[in-house]
Scaffold this active site. Structure first.
Site, PDB file in Angstrom:
ATOM      1  N   ALA A   1      43.019  35.445  34.485  1.00  0.00           N
ATOM      2  CA  ALA A   1      44.459  35.612  34.645  1.00  0.00           C
ATOM      3  C   ALA A   1      45.048  34.434  35.408  1.00  0.00           C
ATOM      4  CB  ALA A   1      44.729  36.921  35.390  1.00  0.00           C
ATOM      5  N   THR A   2      45.991  33.754  34.777  1.00  0.00           N
ATOM      6  CA  THR A   2      46.608  32.574  35.390  1.00  0.00           C
ATOM      7  C   THR A   2      48.086  32.864  35.593  1.00  0.00           C
ATOM      8  OG1 THR A   2      45.150  31.303  33.923  1.00  0.00           O
ATOM      9  CG2 THR A   2      46.780  30.051  35.155  1.00  0.00           C
ATOM     10  N   GLY A   3      48.556  32.890  36.835  1.00  0.00           N
ATOM     11  CA  GLY A   3      49.985  33.169  37.037  1.00  0.00           C
ATOM     12  C   GLY A   3      50.297  33.523  38.464  1.00  0.00           C
ATOM     13  N   GLY A   4      51.344  34.323  38.622  1.00  0.00           N
ATOM     14  CA  GLY A   4      51.813  34.670  39.964  1.00  0.00           C
ATOM     15  C   GLY A   4      51.066  35.855  40.562  1.00  0.00           C
TER      16      GLY A   4
ATOM     17  N   GLY B   1      51.724  39.096  41.263  1.00  0.00           N
ATOM     18  CA  GLY B   1      51.713  40.438  40.651  1.00  0.00           C
ATOM     19  C   GLY B   1      50.647  40.544  39.579  1.00  0.00           C
TER      20      GLY B   1
ATOM     21  N   CYS C   1      51.877  24.407  38.605  1.00  0.00           N
ATOM     22  CA  CYS C   1      51.490  24.950  39.919  1.00  0.00           C
ATOM     23  C   CYS C   1      50.956  23.838  40.819  1.00  0.00           C
ATOM     24  CB  CYS C   1      50.453  26.047  39.756  1.00  0.00           C
ATOM     25  SG  CYS C   1      48.927  25.466  38.988  1.00  0.00           S
TER      26      CYS C   1
HETATM   27  P1  NAD Z   1      53.761  35.438  35.995  1.00  0.00           P
HETATM   28  O1  NAD Z   1      52.781  35.943  36.974  1.00  0.00           O
HETATM   29  O2  NAD Z   1      55.181  35.907  36.094  1.00  0.00           O
HETATM   30  O3  NAD Z   1      53.291  35.774  34.498  1.00  0.00           O
HETATM   31  C1  NAD Z   1      52.010  35.517  33.984  1.00  0.00           C
HETATM   32  C2  NAD Z   1      51.634  36.561  32.922  1.00  0.00           C
HETATM   33  O4  NAD Z   1      51.282  37.781  33.524  1.00  0.00           O
HETATM   34  C3  NAD Z   1      52.699  36.925  31.942  1.00  0.00           C
HETATM   35  O5  NAD Z   1      52.100  37.063  30.676  1.00  0.00           O
HETATM   36  C4  NAD Z   1      53.268  38.250  32.454  1.00  0.00           C
HETATM   37  O6  NAD Z   1      53.878  39.023  31.459  1.00  0.00           O
HETATM   38  C5  NAD Z   1      52.007  38.875  32.961  1.00  0.00           C
HETATM   39  N1  NAD Z   1      52.161  39.827  34.061  1.00  0.00           N
HETATM   40  C6  NAD Z   1      52.951  39.672  35.158  1.00  0.00           C
HETATM   41  N2  NAD Z   1      52.791  40.741  35.996  1.00  0.00           N
HETATM   42  C7  NAD Z   1      51.880  41.559  35.425  1.00  0.00           C
HETATM   43  C8  NAD Z   1      51.283  42.823  35.775  1.00  0.00           C
HETATM   44  N3  NAD Z   1      51.619  43.450  36.926  1.00  0.00           N
HETATM   45  N4  NAD Z   1      50.375  43.383  34.932  1.00  0.00           N
HETATM   46  C9  NAD Z   1      50.037  42.743  33.804  1.00  0.00           C
HETATM   47  N5  NAD Z   1      50.556  41.567  33.395  1.00  0.00           N
HETATM   48  C10 NAD Z   1      51.468  40.992  34.184  1.00  0.00           C
HETATM   49  O7  NAD Z   1      53.668  33.858  36.084  1.00  0.00           O
HETATM   50  P2  NAD Z   1      54.617  32.731  35.477  1.00  0.00           P
HETATM   51  O8  NAD Z   1      55.994  32.839  36.043  1.00  0.00           O
HETATM   52  O9  NAD Z   1      54.459  32.691  34.028  1.00  0.00           O
HETATM   53  O10 NAD Z   1      53.885  31.475  36.143  1.00  0.00           O
HETATM   54  C11 NAD Z   1      54.290  30.910  37.339  1.00  0.00           C
HETATM   55  C12 NAD Z   1      53.386  31.202  38.511  1.00  0.00           C
HETATM   56  O11 NAD Z   1      52.033  31.040  38.157  1.00  0.00           O
HETATM   57  C13 NAD Z   1      53.628  30.214  39.639  1.00  0.00           C
HETATM   58  O12 NAD Z   1      53.562  30.887  40.872  1.00  0.00           O
HETATM   59  C14 NAD Z   1      52.503  29.198  39.490  1.00  0.00           C
HETATM   60  O13 NAD Z   1      52.160  28.531  40.683  1.00  0.00           O
HETATM   61  C15 NAD Z   1      51.393  30.102  39.020  1.00  0.00           C
HETATM   62  N6  NAD Z   1      50.398  29.342  38.250  1.00  0.00           N
HETATM   63  C16 NAD Z   1      49.171  29.190  38.783  1.00  0.00           C
HETATM   64  C17 NAD Z   1      48.219  28.481  38.095  1.00  0.00           C
HETATM   65  C18 NAD Z   1      46.858  28.262  38.679  1.00  0.00           C
HETATM   66  O14 NAD Z   1      46.020  27.708  37.968  1.00  0.00           O
HETATM   67  N7  NAD Z   1      46.576  28.653  39.908  1.00  0.00           N
HETATM   68  C19 NAD Z   1      48.518  27.925  36.850  1.00  0.00           C
HETATM   69  C20 NAD Z   1      49.781  28.106  36.318  1.00  0.00           C
HETATM   70  C21 NAD Z   1      50.726  28.840  37.026  1.00  0.00           C
END
Ligand code: NAD
Length: 460
Positions: free
Chosen positions: A191-194, A196, A245
């Protein structure tokens, strides 16, 4: 059994992926590498179209930088993976009688951010298939059509190679609930993202590699080439309009050199905010609820952000630099800003500069990355020992360096672990080896290890 049309719900995707993966589990190293090369090659060859579609659908970032990312990362990932052994016996440690055999982990779920919807999919598909797994992506709601287009490209390549197309799939609609169902049904989650989403991945009950938010702190030491450094930081801060990021978020500069450094920032295309009114307008525009980033300014050019904030900036402004006094939780603009806005702090001593970086990271981005420009090796050690991040990019751009590039030895990736500091299971650049099970055979040694009690209790 192959699916005839593409979009399926999570449960159906998992069922098809299991069948495809069982078939691929017996693949030779040559077959595996042909697939991995095709995944990277197809992104390289379609860089322009994929980038155009990514900008159009997500409404974030810019085409030129995305093209550079697609062509650069596709070559880097393939270069890093091509000679790695991931089938059969992969290692033998003769003196310990250990033989290591690589095995797949099974079906992987890939959750991807809308900020990096092409290369994150490419690299995690390449890592998964390098270890004979199948992967199912949960596309970000703002990148559904693009992900579908990518799946078609991958499927055409898999078909040409005589491999099952269901080795790489994307679920149809991806609500948070669908994503959670997918995560519960697979063998491993990436999982790559924020925060939550990373939290949800770790709560799925499945082994998870969740990697979280960045907030890259960048320190300029005295005695470096200020023009060169400010150009690098400005270029990194506005790369793909600041959505990576790994993009620089805050810069600490020596007060004794502030005039020279600020002048160099202006020369590099920065607009420096110093009035309290403009600062407050920027805070309100960027964090309207006093907490979360305004999605409308994410991945937008500096001039657009300025316009939303009602600030007049010269035409061609690349980055907005805002000087701050407060750090961490006391200052909203010290957080991750996914657009070309750079926080700036002045420090009296190098140690104070490091402390500012630590305070900002404690509020957001802990464990991700930091950046240091210095000629002083003692300062490199000091920074390295005190700043709790998984990678420190030294004397080059963090935006394009932390995820690996041709100028450093970091493992190429688009999924950057943030360690236990960021509530992640790895403090490493995520790569194929995390998607491999290993069977270790332990032979009985010809003679036993010699244990000496004095090693434990010392000699009297
Ligand atoms: P996000 O967390 O909003 O979304 C990522 C994915 O997760 C989406 O597909 C979303 O629908 C899903 N999602 C969100 N909450 C969820 C939950 N509770 N249950 C299941 N699925 C869920 O991230 P974004 O806005 O697309 O990306 C930006 C963030 O990600 C920034 O904070 C950035 O620093 C970080 N990021 C980190 C990396 C890394 O390698 N560490 C890489 C890219 C982005």
């Amino acid at each position: 059994m192959e699916k005839e049309t593409r979009s399926y719900d999570a449960d159906t995707c998992i069922e098809y992926a299991k069948i495809a993966q069982r078939f691929f589990a017996d693949a030779s190293q040559e077959r595996v590498d042909a697939v991995v090369q095709a995944i990277c090659r197809v992104v390289y060859e379609n860089a322009e179209e994929l980038s155009r579609r990514a900008v159009e659908e997500t409404m974030m970032g810019n085409c030129a930088d995305k093209i550079a990312k697609c062509t650069g990362k596709s070559q880097l990932i393939w270069h890093d993976l091509k000679d790695r052994k991931t089938v059969g016996v992969i290692n033998e440690i003769k003196e310990r009688g250990i033989v290591e055999i690589a095995k797949p982990v099974g079906v992987v779920a890939g959750i991807t951010p809308c900020t990096n919807p092409v290369v994150t999919v490419m690299s995690n598909a390449a890592f998964a298939l390098k270890c004979r797994n199948a992967i199912i992506f949960a596309p970000h709601p703002r990148a559904v059509k693009l992900t579908d287009y990518m799946m078609n490209l991958f499927h055409a390549e898999l078909e040409k190679l005589g491999e099952p197309v269901n080795l790489i799939q994307a679920c149809e609609i991806c609500s948070v609930e669908d994503t959670q169902r997918l995560m519960r049904g697979v063998d491993v989650v990436v999982a790559t993202g924020g925060y939550g989403m990373v939290h949800a991945a770790y709560s799925s009950g499945k082994p998870a590699y969740g990697v979280g938010a960045g907030n890259v702190q960048c320190l300029i030491d005295t005695g470096v080439d200020y023009e060169k450094v400010t150009e690098l930081i400005t270029g990194g801060r506005c790369f793909d309009y600041g959505i990576l990021c790994t993009c620089e978020q805050a810069v600490m500069i020596p007060e004794s050199e502030d005039k020279t450094i600020l002048k160099a920032f202006v020369k590099a295309g920065a607009y420096i905010i110093d009035s309290e009114d403009e600062k407050e307008a920027l805070r309100r525009a960027m964090f309207p609820d006093g907490k979360t980033i305004n999605r409308d300014i994410v991945g937008k050019p500096a001039e657009f952000v300025a316009q939303i904030a009602g600030i007049k900036v010269p035409e061609g402004t690349r980055v907005i630099v805002v000087e701050l006094q407060e750090t961490g939780a006391k200052e909203l603009l010290s957080k991750e800003k996914m657009c070309p806005v750079l926080a700036l702090y002045k420090y009296q001593s190098f140690e104070e500069g490091v402390e500012i970086a630590c305070q900002n990271l404690a509020n957001e981005g802990m464990g991700h990355s930091a950046c240091l420009y210095t000629n002083d090796e003692d300062h490199v050690s000091y920074f390295g020992e005190r700043v709790n991040v998984s990678r420190i990019v030294l004397n080059h751009s963090s935006a394009n360096g932390a995820g690996g590039n041709v100028w450093n030895g970091f493992t190429p990736t688009n999924t950057l672990g943030c360690g236990s500091w960021g509530n992640n299971s790895i403090s490493d650049n995520f790569t194929y080896k995390y998607l491999m099970n290993t069977t270790r055979i332990g032979r009985c040694l010809d003679k036993p290890l010699e244990l000496r009690s004095e090693d434990l209790i010392g000699t009297k």
